[in-house]
Design an enzyme around this catalytic site. Structure first.
Site, short mmCIF file in Angstrom:
data_model
loop_
_atom_site.label_atom_id
_atom_site.label_comp_id
_atom_site.label_asym_id
_atom_site.label_seq_id
_atom_site.Cartn_x
_atom_site.Cartn_y
_atom_site.Cartn_z
N GLU A 117 0.79 -1.19 -0.05
CA GLU A 117 0.08 0.02 0.08
C GLU A 117 0.99 1.16 0.06
O GLU A 117 2.02 1.26 0.55
CB GLU A 117 -0.76 0.08 1.33
N CYS A 130 3.41 8.52 1.24
CA CYS A 130 3.88 7.69 2.22
C CYS A 130 4.07 6.18 1.64
O CYS A 130 3.14 5.71 1.16
CB CYS A 130 2.89 7.58 3.48
N CYS A 137 6.13 -6.85 7.63
CA CYS A 137 7.13 -6.40 8.37
C CYS A 137 7.34 -7.48 9.48
O CYS A 137 6.63 -8.29 9.80
CB CYS A 137 6.89 -5.22 9.15
N CYS A 141 5.56 -5.12 16.20
CA CYS A 141 4.84 -4.10 17.01
C CYS A 141 3.43 -4.59 17.14
O CYS A 141 2.83 -4.75 16.28
CB CYS A 141 5.05 -2.87 16.72
N CYS A 144 0.41 -2.52 15.44
CA CYS A 144 0.33 -2.25 14.08
C CYS A 144 0.20 -3.33 13.25
O CYS A 144 0.35 -4.49 13.11
CB CYS A 144 2.01 -1.94 13.79
N CYS A 361 -1.45 5.70 10.22
CA CYS A 361 -0.03 5.14 10.73
C CYS A 361 -0.42 3.57 11.40
O CYS A 361 -1.28 3.78 11.99
CB CYS A 361 0.48 6.03 11.77
N1 SAH Z 1 8.56 0.55 10.48
C1 SAH Z 1 8.68 1.99 10.80
C2 SAH Z 1 7.93 2.62 9.99
C3 SAH Z 1 6.26 2.61 9.63
S1 SAH Z 1 5.24 2.76 11.00
C4 SAH Z 1 8.22 2.33 12.21
O1 SAH Z 1 7.90 1.53 13.16
O2 SAH Z 1 9.00 3.65 12.62
C5 SAH Z 1 5.04 4.48 10.84
C6 SAH Z 1 4.57 4.88 12.12
O3 SAH Z 1 3.44 4.51 12.70
C7 SAH Z 1 5.35 4.35 13.47
O4 SAH Z 1 5.88 5.49 14.16
C8 SAH Z 1 4.79 3.29 14.05
O5 SAH Z 1 4.99 3.17 15.57
C9 SAH Z 1 3.42 3.86 13.97
N2 SAH Z 1 2.34 3.09 14.27
C10 SAH Z 1 1.80 1.76 13.92
N3 SAH Z 1 1.09 1.12 14.40
C11 SAH Z 1 0.19 2.46 14.68
C12 SAH Z 1 -0.87 2.58 15.29
N4 SAH Z 1 -1.91 1.54 15.28
N5 SAH Z 1 -1.53 3.94 15.64
C13 SAH Z 1 -0.64 4.78 15.20
N6 SAH Z 1 0.64 4.45 14.95
C14 SAH Z 1 1.00 3.49 14.82
FE1 SF4 Z 2 6.95 -2.89 11.45
FE2 SF4 Z 2 4.68 -1.80 12.16
FE3 SF4 Z 2 6.67 -2.09 14.11
FE4 SF4 Z 2 6.92 -0.26 12.08
S1 SF4 Z 2 5.22 -0.13 13.60
S2 SF4 Z 2 8.40 -1.56 12.80
S3 SF4 Z 2 5.94 -1.22 10.41
S4 SF4 Z 2 5.60 -3.65 12.89
#
Ligand code: SAH
Ligand code: SF4
Length: 368
Positions: A117, A130, A137, A141, A144, A361
């Site tokens: 995406e 973006c 990934c 996390c 996410c 995000c």
């Molecule tokens: N992998 C990288 C970039 C992609 S995620 C990273 O983790 O930084 C982009 C941003 O979205 C990151 O700061 C991540 O922590 C945040 N993010 C992930 N899941 C989210 C959610 N459910 N709500 C708000 N921010 C989120």
């Molecule tokens: Fe991967 Fe999502 Fe964690 Fe970013 S926030 S490192 S995309 S699992």
């Protein structure tokens, strides 16, 4: 191209096999190449550098979608390009517009059928793409959606570049152009360092998309060797680090890789980056109600980052199917910001846009 050998007819099966082998082994995706590499290719074909410049212009300024459209190139060059190269343009499998009209999300299908995406955002007079760096990934996390789908594969530099070109092509139709790019889509960019940095170099090239100095922001979960390498190589992109918690235990509960690169190592790398490049770092904080939105936690962030050239970006949690936390409330965000200001730390609260089409995000994910 497969040819009939000795004038005889090749069996249909053999013919398609030769085509496939030639396609995969020899055809070069032009979006994988830097401008210098495009020049080298054109020179190797004994053609002039003027044609290389025209080709680059077609790729990044006109953003044409076929070799036939490159009408100012000599016919023999176009024929050779079509035989030996591809344009590696992903197919748009789906498009969605947010109800407020600011966000436009694309589901793009890659050559091997993998899907990613890409999001086009228009806020506060800025146009930002973006882009994704991986299919899925590996970092896991908990909150996410990309992490919840697991890791499928890295994207190539060309597949990252093609996402920006796709957005640029669209913007051109309204006389606009891409000015900002964030590597905050699917995937962890520092887990795919080489391809991401090559893509950034291609997109910064002054004769192409020409993203200005530090108009690219890379967000990382906190891969320490990658941060140090960016500092050592003085990469001209902004760095954002996803912090989410200011103590070891709280961070490890949200971000599993914190066990591999603990907070003290992460902060040492961040300080090294700031000192070496004399550049600010952004820290991202997904604000989750009752989890990391208290005054005490805000003070802990303040103590952790005090004295560092830093800005904290608070992102009220976006919903994902695999995590049932709620976004921090506006009052908690305000209180958080006030406390951070006491430590001389500027902060912002990310505007919530595109949530209705799961383009916020951490909401990007694709089915298998
Ligand atoms: N992998 C990288 C970039 C992609 S995620 C990273 O983790 O930084 C982009 C941003 O979205 C990151 O700061 C991540 O922590 C945040 N993010 C992930 N899941 C989210 C959610 N459910 N709500 C708000 N921010 C989120
Ligand atoms: Fe991967 Fe999502 Fe964690 Fe970013 S926030 S490192 S995309 S699992």
């Amino acid at each position: 191209m497969a040819r009939r050998r000795g004038g005889g007819l090749m069996a249909a099966r053999e013919f398609s096999f030769v085509l496939r082998v030639n396609d995969s082994l020899e055809q070069k995706n032009l979006y994988e190449l830097t401008r210098v590499e495009v020049q080298a290719l054109v020179q190797a074909w004994k053609l002039s550098l003027v044609h290389a410049a025209r080709l680059w212009n077609y790729l990044y300024w006109e953003c044409v979608d076929s070799f036939e459209a490159m009408t100012e190139l000599p016919v023999r060059m176009r024929i050779r390009l079509a035989a030996e190269c591809t344009l590696g343009i992903p197919r748009v499998a789906q498009e969605q517009h947010s109800s407020d009209g600011f966000t436009h999300k694309f589901l793009l299908a890659l050559d091997d059928g993998a899907k990613i995406e890409t999001v086009l955002m228009r806020f506060t007079g800025r146009v930002t793409a973006c882009v994704s760096s991986q299919v899925g990934c590996a970092m896991g996390c908990v909150f996410c959606a990309t992490g919840q789908m697991g890791f499928k594969r890295n994207l190539t530099a060309g597949e990252i570049v093609a996402q920006a070109v796709h957005v640029q092509r669209l913007l051109r139709t309204s006389g606009d152009r891409l000015r900002n790019l964030v590597l905050m889509g699917m995937g962890e960019p520092l887990h795919n360092y080489e391809a991401v940095m090559k893509a950034a170099d291609i997109l910064r090239d002054g004769n192409g998309i020409a993203l200005g100095a530090r108009k690219i922001t890379l967000s990382t979960v906190g891969i320490v060797p990658g941060i140090i390498r960016m500092a050592d190589e003085a990469r001209p992109v902004h760095l954002a680090v996803s912090l989410h918690a200011a103590t070891e235990a709280e961070r490890a509960a949200l971000v599993p890789v914190a066990k591999r690169w603990p907070l003290d190592e992460l902060m040492t790398a961040c300080r090294y980056y700031v000192q070496k490049l004399d550049r600010r770092i952004f820290f991202e904080w997904a604000l989750i109600e009752g989890k990391n939105d208290s005054a005490e936690q805000a003070h802990a962030v303040g103590r952790l980052l005090e004295g560092l050239q830093a800005q904290v970006n608070l992102i009220p949690l976006n919903p994902t199917s695999g995590y049932d936390g709620l976004p921090g409330r506006a009052e908690s965000a305000k209180q958080f910001q006030e406390i951070l200001a006491g430590y001389k730390l500027p902060s912002t609260v990310r505007q919530r846009r595109g949530i209705d089409i799961a383009a916020g995000c951490g909401q990007l994910a694709v089915g298998s």
